[in-house]
Design a protein around this motif. Structure first.
Motif, PDB file in Angstrom:
ATOM      1  N   ARG A  15       0.834  -1.203   0.000  1.00 15.12           N
ATOM      2  CA  ARG A  15       0.000   0.000   0.000  1.00 15.12           C
ATOM      3  C   ARG A  15       0.866   1.250   0.000  1.00 15.12           C
ATOM      4  O   ARG A  15       1.965   1.262   0.563  1.00 15.12           O
ATOM      5  N   HIS A  16       0.340   2.325  -0.596  1.00 17.65           N
ATOM      6  CA  HIS A  16       1.034   3.610  -0.561  1.00 17.65           C
ATOM      7  C   HIS A  16       1.133   4.078   0.891  1.00 17.65           C
ATOM      8  O   HIS A  16       0.220   3.880   1.684  1.00 17.65           O
ATOM      9  N   TYR A  25       4.004   8.021  -0.953  1.00 17.26           N
ATOM     10  CA  TYR A  25       4.974   7.395  -1.840  1.00 17.26           C
ATOM     11  C   TYR A  25       4.598   5.935  -2.044  1.00 17.26           C
ATOM     12  O   TYR A  25       3.849   5.349  -1.264  1.00 17.26           O
ATOM     13  N   ASP A  26       5.106   5.366  -3.127  1.00 17.73           N
ATOM     14  CA  ASP A  26       4.800   3.988  -3.504  1.00 17.73           C
ATOM     15  C   ASP A  26       5.949   3.082  -3.070  1.00 17.73           C
ATOM     16  O   ASP A  26       7.004   3.087  -3.705  1.00 17.73           O
ATOM     17  N   SER A  28       6.210   0.027  -3.495  1.00 17.25           N
ATOM     18  CA  SER A  28       6.379  -1.061  -4.461  1.00 17.25           C
ATOM     19  C   SER A  28       7.037  -0.608  -5.757  1.00 17.25           C
ATOM     20  O   SER A  28       7.152  -1.391  -6.694  1.00 17.25           O
ATOM     21  N   SER A  29       7.484   0.633  -5.829  1.00 14.04           N
ATOM     22  CA  SER A  29       8.031   1.136  -7.090  1.00 14.04           C
ATOM     23  C   SER A  29       9.268   0.351  -7.537  1.00 14.04           C
ATOM     24  O   SER A  29       9.405   0.049  -8.727  1.00 14.04           O
ATOM     25  N   ASP A 101      -0.591  -3.458 -12.376  1.00 18.73           N
ATOM     26  CA  ASP A 101       0.013  -2.123 -12.346  1.00 18.73           C
ATOM     27  C   ASP A 101       1.305  -2.068 -13.159  1.00 18.73           C
ATOM     28  O   ASP A 101       1.630  -1.042 -13.752  1.00 18.73           O
TER      29      ASP A 101
END
Length: 138
Positions: A15-16, A25-26, A28-29, A101
């Motif tokens: 989750r963000h 922020y992400d 998982s980026s 995504d």
């Protein structure tokens, strides 16, 4: 139709999170970038423009308690031989969301994940751990 296999343990979407400066922020980026590097060679010349169906199979390692001990430690216990599906964390929907995504966007496999009309996904035990994905336009 495009199909590809992502080697390694399937990664769920995180989750963000709120940042210290007030935004989000992400987390998982970096996971998305690593997954995209493994599937980028399978992308079509142009992203799919129409409706899309996606089939995903996530294979995860069996826990240690499924195996026997001693010199038979490579064999499954009798009561665990029939266990096929992985019914503990990570959640299937989070595994699916990371893939969806990752494949969407400009110069990716699909333009937007709103194009996805059918999703079929399974979470099973398998060796080696991997993710198998099939994307087709319908």
């Amino acid at each position: 139709m495009i199909s590809f296999t992502i080697p390694g343990k399937p990664i769920p979407l995180k989750r963000h999170r709120p940042s210290a400066r007030g935004g989000y922020y992400d987390p998982s980026s970096t996971d998305k970038k690593q997954v995209w590097l493994q599937i980028a060679r399978h992308k079509p010349k142009r992203p799919f423009a129409g409706d899309v169906r996606i089939f995903m199979m996530f294979f995860l390692e069996r826990p240690k308690h499924h195996y026997r001990t001693g010199k038979y430690s490579h064999l499954l216990k009798d009561r665990c031989k029939d266990i096929i599906y992985h019914s503990v964390k990570p959640d299937l929907d989070n595994l699916v969301k990371l893939i969806c995504d990752t494949i969407q966007g400009k110069d990716r496999i699909i333009h937007d994940d709103s194009q996805i009309c059918i999703i079929q996904a399974e979470k099973k035990y398998g060796d080696p751990p991997r993710t198998v994905v099939i994307v087709e336009e319908i």
